[in-house]
Structures are given as C-alpha cells and as structure tokens.
Design a protein around this motif. Structure first.
Motif, PDB file in Angstrom:
ATOM      1  N   ILE A  58      19.376  -2.147  -2.925  1.00  0.00           N
ATOM      2  CA  ILE A  58      19.836  -2.193  -0.845  1.00  0.00           C
ATOM      3  C   ILE A  58      18.601  -1.312  -0.891  1.00  0.00           C
ATOM      4  O   ILE A  58      18.268  -0.926   0.572  1.00  0.00           O
ATOM      5  N   GLY A  59      18.226   0.113  -1.224  1.00  0.00           N
ATOM      6  CA  GLY A  59      17.730   1.204  -0.941  1.00  0.00           C
ATOM      7  C   GLY A  59      16.269   0.632  -0.340  1.00  0.00           C
ATOM      8  O   GLY A  59      15.741   1.014   0.190  1.00  0.00           O
ATOM      9  N   ASP A  60      15.995   0.448  -1.766  1.00  0.00           N
ATOM     10  CA  ASP A  60      14.301  -0.277  -1.419  1.00  0.00           C
ATOM     11  C   ASP A  60      14.155  -1.372  -0.125  1.00  0.00           C
ATOM     12  O   ASP A  60      13.076  -1.530   0.459  1.00  0.00           O
ATOM     13  N   THR A  61      15.104  -1.867  -0.272  1.00  0.00           N
ATOM     14  CA  THR A  61      14.907  -3.240   1.006  1.00  0.00           C
ATOM     15  C   THR A  61      15.260  -2.732   2.275  1.00  0.00           C
ATOM     16  O   THR A  61      14.488  -2.615   3.120  1.00  0.00           O
ATOM     17  N   LEU A  62      15.990  -1.377   2.299  1.00  0.00           N
ATOM     18  CA  LEU A  62      15.940  -0.489   3.973  1.00  0.00           C
ATOM     19  C   LEU A  62      15.200   0.106   3.972  1.00  0.00           C
ATOM     20  O   LEU A  62      14.662   0.523   5.262  1.00  0.00           O
ATOM     21  N   TYR A  63      14.403   0.441   3.050  1.00  0.00           N
ATOM     22  CA  TYR A  63      13.262   1.426   2.956  1.00  0.00           C
ATOM     23  C   TYR A  63      12.410   0.353   4.194  1.00  0.00           C
ATOM     24  O   TYR A  63      11.158   1.274   4.590  1.00  0.00           O
ATOM     25  N   ARG A  64      12.346  -0.624   3.724  1.00  0.00           N
ATOM     26  CA  ARG A  64      10.793  -1.344   3.545  1.00  0.00           C
ATOM     27  C   ARG A  64      10.688  -2.345   5.212  1.00  0.00           C
ATOM     28  O   ARG A  64      10.011  -1.717   5.887  1.00  0.00           O
ATOM     29  N   ILE A  65      12.532  -2.370   5.428  1.00  0.00           N
ATOM     30  CA  ILE A  65      12.814  -2.951   7.132  1.00  0.00           C
ATOM     31  C   ILE A  65      12.487  -1.265   7.759  1.00  0.00           C
ATOM     32  O   ILE A  65      12.091  -1.291   8.906  1.00  0.00           O
ATOM     33  N   ALA A  66      13.062  -0.288   7.500  1.00  0.00           N
ATOM     34  CA  ALA A  66      12.975   0.538   8.142  1.00  0.00           C
ATOM     35  C   ALA A  66      11.221   1.298   8.640  1.00  0.00           C
ATOM     36  O   ALA A  66      10.790   1.845   9.816  1.00  0.00           O
ATOM     37  N   LYS A  67      10.497   1.357   7.290  1.00  0.00           N
ATOM     38  CA  LYS A  67       9.068   1.339   8.370  1.00  0.00           C
ATOM     39  C   LYS A  67       9.207  -0.033   8.699  1.00  0.00           C
ATOM     40  O   LYS A  67       8.027   0.752  10.000  1.00  0.00           O
ATOM     41  N   PHE A  68       9.022  -0.684   8.858  1.00  0.00           N
ATOM     42  CA  PHE A  68       8.675  -2.227   9.463  1.00  0.00           C
ATOM     43  C   PHE A  68       9.059  -2.383  10.830  1.00  0.00           C
ATOM     44  O   PHE A  68       7.539  -2.575  11.945  1.00  0.00           O
ATOM     45  N   LEU A  69      10.424  -1.248  10.745  1.00  0.00           N
ATOM     46  CA  LEU A  69      10.317  -1.853  12.429  1.00  0.00           C
ATOM     47  C   LEU A  69       9.509   0.109  13.270  1.00  0.00           C
ATOM     48  O   LEU A  69       9.702  -0.108  13.971  1.00  0.00           O
ATOM     49  N   GLY A  70       9.512   0.240  12.477  1.00  0.00           N
ATOM     50  CA  GLY A  70       8.111   1.917  13.132  1.00  0.00           C
ATOM     51  C   GLY A  70       8.384   3.363  12.567  1.00  0.00           C
ATOM     52  O   GLY A  70       8.501   3.706  13.021  1.00  0.00           O
ATOM     53  N   HIS A  71      10.090   2.442  11.924  1.00  0.00           N
ATOM     54  CA  HIS A  71      10.918   3.921  11.220  1.00  0.00           C
ATOM     55  C   HIS A  71       9.363   5.141  10.273  1.00  0.00           C
ATOM     56  O   HIS A  71       8.843   4.198   9.703  1.00  0.00           O
ATOM     57  N   ARG A  72       9.657   6.118  10.198  1.00  0.00           N
ATOM     58  CA  ARG A  72       9.298   7.115   8.867  1.00  0.00           C
ATOM     59  C   ARG A  72      10.599   7.396   7.851  1.00  0.00           C
ATOM     60  O   ARG A  72      10.963   8.894   7.701  1.00  0.00           O
ATOM     61  N   PRO A  73      10.800   6.635   7.041  1.00  0.00           N
ATOM     62  CA  PRO A  73      11.886   6.833   5.631  1.00  0.00           C
ATOM     63  C   PRO A  73      11.423   7.631   5.234  1.00  0.00           C
ATOM     64  O   PRO A  73       9.788   6.901   4.711  1.00  0.00           O
ATOM     65  N   ILE A  74      12.001   8.501   4.504  1.00  0.00           N
ATOM     66  CA  ILE A  74      11.908   9.546   3.038  1.00  0.00           C
ATOM     67  C   ILE A  74      12.778   9.293   1.889  1.00  0.00           C
ATOM     68  O   ILE A  74      13.603   9.106   2.180  1.00  0.00           O
ATOM     69  N   SER A  75      12.237   8.372   0.857  1.00  0.00           N
ATOM     70  CA  SER A  75      13.133   8.028  -0.044  1.00  0.00           C
ATOM     71  C   SER A  75      13.149   9.111  -1.113  1.00  0.00           C
ATOM     72  O   SER A  75      12.281   9.443  -1.485  1.00  0.00           O
TER      73      SER A  75
END
Ligand code: ARG
Length: 560
Positions: A126-143
């Motif tokens: 789930i973390g990996d998917t949220l990370y990918r989605i956040a990036k896709f939506l233009g956010h800057r996720p840091i895992s």
C-alpha cells in the motif's frame, strides 16, 4: 481529462448553483444526474419539477450535452454527445496539481535481526502504491523505511548469540550463520519470558549497546549486514520502488537529546518509577491512554522516543507538509500518543500527521496467518506460497510460460488482492483464489492488458480514424470508464484508499473485455474506418490500463 469535474464545473457555471453530480449505476437514462432541483425546492418554496423545468434549458444548451431530461420527482438526467466523449478520451492526460505537497511516507519499516513477517506486507504494498500515486499527482513523496535497529530485539539477539557462543561471539572473525540467524530472535524472546535474569541482562545490554559498547556494536554490525541484504531482496521480490532512505531508529537516536531539551522546556517530562514519561491522559479520554515512555528505567531510548526524534529529524530536513505512517492497526495507539506529543511539544502540527492502521491478513480459519509450525507467516513465505499456486495453476491450464512471467503473475495476484481490500479491514489470504485468471484478481487484470497489447501488436501501424459522431454502446461505456480515471486516482489518494483504484481497474477491465467481445477489430468483415476507430479506442484503453497497473506496482508480461 477528469470528465466528472469538467461536466460538473460547466453545469455549475450554466445554472449558477453548486450542483452535485451523480453517476447513475446504469447509464440507460443518462451519463450523469443531479438532484439540484430538489435541493433548491426547499429554499425557494417551489415544486422540484417546476425548478427542474427552469434549469433544464440551460443544461441542454451546453455544447457537450446530447440531451437533458427530467425524471421522477425532479431529477435531471444528462446524456453527453458521443463526439465529445471520443474527443475527450483522446486528449493527453495532464494532471495539474494546484498545491503540490512534500509528503513523508513511513512504510515497510522492517526490523534488524527479526524476520520480515506478514504484518509488513500490507504496508509495503500500500505504501508503494501511495508513493506512486502521490508522484503521479505532482506531489513530492519521500519514502522512509523506518527500520527497527535500536531496540530490545537487537539486545535479545546479542544476548542470545553471547549465550550460544560464549567463547567466540566477540572474536573479530566470528561469523553469524545466516541459516540459523532467523531462529535467534524467537528463541531469545521466548527464553526471556521464562527467565527474568536473562531479561535483566538483555535490558542492560540494550542500554550499553546504545551507549556504544564496542563489542556489542561489532556484533550488531554483522547482524545489520544480514538483515539489510534480506530487506533489499524483499524490495526486489515485491517489485516495490526502492526506499528513498532507510533511516530508522538508530539515526533518530542522534536527535533524542535535542528533543529531550524541547520537552523539558515545555515541562512535559515526568519521572515514573525510574522511567521518564509524558502523561497523556486527558478528561476527554474514555479509552485507556498510557503514558508516552521517553526513557526506560535504565535511561535507554525507546520506540516512543526514537519515533518522536525521527519526526523531529524529518521536520528539520524535509520540512514536509504531511507525514503518513503506514503500519498495522495494532500500532494505532502508539501513533495517537506520538501525535499528541508532537502537538504538545510543537514539534509538528497535529493536522499534518496521519496514520493508516491496516487490517490483518488472516488464514482460512479467520486467525492471523501462520506457518505450518504455528509461527507467524513470513513475508518471503507468503510470496513463495503464491508463486507455487500460480505455477500449479498455469501448468494445469496447459500453458507453458517462462518462470519470470509466472513470478510476475503471482506477484500481481498477491498485490492486487491486497490493494483491492479496504485498508482497515482484515482479509483472508487464499493463494488459490487470488491466482485465478477470472474474477476480481491480479491475473485477470494483467490478462486484459496482455490481450489489448496483442491486438494492437497484430494490427501494426493503423491509419488514423476518421471523425466519428456516433459510438457503439460498448465503445461508449469503455470510453466513459476511461474518462473516470483521473477522478479515481485523485479520490484514491485523497481518501488514502488504494482499493478505489484497484476496484476501478477491475471495472475498467470488464468494460474493455465486453468491448473486445462485442466490437470486432481485426476480423476480415470489419471495414477500414471502423477498424481504425476501434484500434484507437483499444489504444486509449490499453494506455489507461497500463497507467493504472503501474500505479499499483504491477507489471504487464509479454504473454500469458
Ligand atoms: N518497525 C516497526 C514494526 O515492525 C514498524 C515501524 C513503523 N513506523 C514508525 N515510525 N513507528 O512493527
């Protein structure tokens, strides 16, 4: 494009009202509907149908509306023009995010010297998917893989190795046997429960180790090496994006002193039987609210203090807008405590902190998944089980697929099944069910994509379709499904609910397969224009599906 948003904005403008659009279950009467007339009727003191009749022409006059009609007590149904649907679906997906955020995502969070268990699976996926989605939506996720590398488990395993190899454990050339290593933690932990003397020794080792005891540290480095290698293997096996960092408890420990100072200035710390704590219980608490344990009675760092220090570290390095912690639901109370202290100490505002507590993965008996010998199932073990099940199913079906393809399918089965369930709910892990090629499964999703790919490959380069103003019903439904993609991804992210994306993807596959069955493409009797037009639709469908599949961290195989 986000069709829903577009239609909704256009209607709001036309009728000068804030209209809520509904997407009806069946598209028979309309692609969208609204009850705005009923809402207005109350404030205006008129009959809803009367108001609907007044609004209707404004909606019907919109360029993209094929027709608008009144139904029942005053619903307005809206049908879109086919030409508009086709043109919209052909537009390139352009995500515009008004407010890109820095978001620290805390997931995975494996432990040194402790086997990665089934409880780490949901967070990773789930973390990996949220990370990918956040990036896709233009956010800057840091895992953050906030590894457990500073606590009691370390001390337990050090003590156990000392006990097992009293003459050798501190020799520089002492090697830890990797095949046995995973047994040490459970053995030590069970032994400590029975032997208070051993436990006392362990707690002292924990304190001395944290103070930098050289021999404990040398052994610890050897343990680290084995565990970190194993974590890397898991990241690869799970096909998740490598973590931006693996800064866990030990890194955080460097900031515990500063954090202690902040807490002292705010007068938050108290002594309690030798331990240093923060009392968190307020009058509003009806459920138990234990104190935050900052130092244990030996003055050693704790899971609580290192987590708070890690939060402080993230604040001063990333200065994120949000931090989202993903972990199984049993840690909910811990995070509630952490967030309260973050707020009290002003280290981080409460409304920027979130925790997602996952439901557990159960066996068919409804109890948390166990291995055959009764221990908690391991993460490697769970992947093995699904790979075996996929192998058997594929062999039985008479297919001959390369081993890597089988692994890709197995992983899709495992991950899709995890993603499609509500994050908070428990679910039953059934390797046979999830590897089916039909139904709501990962293999079904991949199969649909492979099939579209193969049609498109067979077709080769096709001529551009002529402009079309009328769509066949299955083409139309598929395109409307595609046009709901952007809204779905946004919803899945805003609600921290990857199941919204997973279940959407399943629905999209069903639409694509209905289209495939009812709208022949390469058959000889299909004329060139229709073929070109359908190939165009198949291309958009494939591209959308491929994006969804990628956001879920799955891979499309060459063949299936
Ligand atoms: N290592 C912990 C575990 O395995 C999870 C850590 C979650 N993250 C955190 N910042 N506390 O249970």
């Amino acid at each position: 494009m986000n069709l829903y948003q577009f239609v909704s904005d256009s209607i709001n403008k036309a009728v000068e009202q804030n209209v809520t659009l509904e997407v009806p279950k069946s598209r028979e009467f309309g692609d969208f509907s609204t009850n705005v007339a009923m809402v207005l009727a109350k404030s205006m003191g008129k009959a809803p149908r009367e108001i609907a009749a007044e609004i209707l022409p404004k909606i019907a006059a919109l360029e993209f509306v094929a027709n608008a009609s009144i139904a029942g007590p005053g619903f307005i149904n809206i049908k879109l023009k086919d030409g508009f649907i086709l043109t919209s679906a052909n537009q390139k997906l352009e995500i515009k995010n008004q407010k890109p955020e820095i978001i620290d995502l805390d997931y995975g969070a494996y432990n040194i010297a402790k086997t990665m268990h089934i409880g780490h699976m949901r967070g990773s996926i789930i973390g990996d998917t949220l990370y990918r989605i956040a990036k896709f939506l233009g956010h800057r996720p840091i895992s953050y893989n906030h590894i457990g590398d500073w606590g009691k488990p370390m001390a337990l395993v050090i003590a156990w190795i000392m006990k097992k190899f009293p003459n050798d454990w501190n020799k520089p050339d002492f090697k830890i046997k990797e095949t046995e290593f995973n047994d040490y933690y459970p053995a030590a932990s069970a032994y400590a429960k029975e032997n208070p003397e051993f436990l006392k020794q362990v707690l002292q080792i924990k304190k001395d180790f944290q103070d930098g005891h050289p021999e404990y540290f040398a052994l610890y480095e050897k343990m680290m090496k084995i565990s970190l290698d194993d974590m890397e293997t898991i990241v690869q096996r799970l096909g998740i994006i490598p973590f931006d960092n693996t800064l866990g408890e030990r890194n955080a420990a460097k900031y515990v002193d500063i954090v202690e100072k902040i807490l002292r200035e705010k007068n938050l710390l108290q002594m309690d039987n030798g331990a240093t704590i923060i009392n968190l219980k307020t009058d509003a608490d009806t459920a138990p609210m234990p104190p935050f344990m900052f130092y244990d009675s030996r003055g050693a760092d704790t899971y609580d203090s290192t987590d708070l220090a890690a939060l402080y570290y993230r604040k001063i390095t990333d200065n994120p807008d949000k931090i989202i912690y993903m972990s199984d639901a049993r840690q909910n109370l811990h995070f509630e405590q952490l967030f309260r202290v973050a707020e009290l100490s002003r280290i981080f505002p409460r409304d920027g902190l979130e925790s997602m507590g996952f439901g557990s993965i159960n066996g068919k008996d409804g109890r948390p998944l166990k291995t055959r010998d009764g221990a908690a199932a391991t993460l490697h073990g769970a992947i093995d089980i699904v790979e075996d099940a996929a192998q058997i199913r594929i062999t039985e079906s008479g297919k001959n697929l390369p081993i890597n393809t089988i692994k890709t399918i197995a992983l899709a089965a495992l991950k899709f099944n995890d993603l499609m369930h509500d994050v908070k709910s428990d679910y039953v892990f059934d390797a046979d069910a999830v590897t089916q090629f039909e139904g709501r499964t990962g293999p079904y999703i991949l199969y649909t994509a492979v099939r579209l790919n193969s049609v498109l490959k067979k077709a080769g380069n096709f001529v551009k379709a002529k402009k079309i103003s009328q769509l066949q019903i299955d083409e139309r439904n598929l395109l409307l499904g595609i046009l709901d993609f952007e809204r779905t991804v946004q919803n899945a992210f805003d609600r921290r609910a990857p199941d919204i994306l997973a279940n959407y993807t399943y629905d999209l596959c069903q639409l694509a397969n209905t289209f495939y069955h009812n709208c022949p493409i390469l058959r000889e009797d299909v004329d060139a224009d229709t073929r070109a037009h359908r190939l165009q639709i198949a291309t958009i469908a494939r591209d959308t599906l491929a994006t969804a599949i990628d956001l879920m961290g799955l891979k499309i195989p060459e063949e299936m």
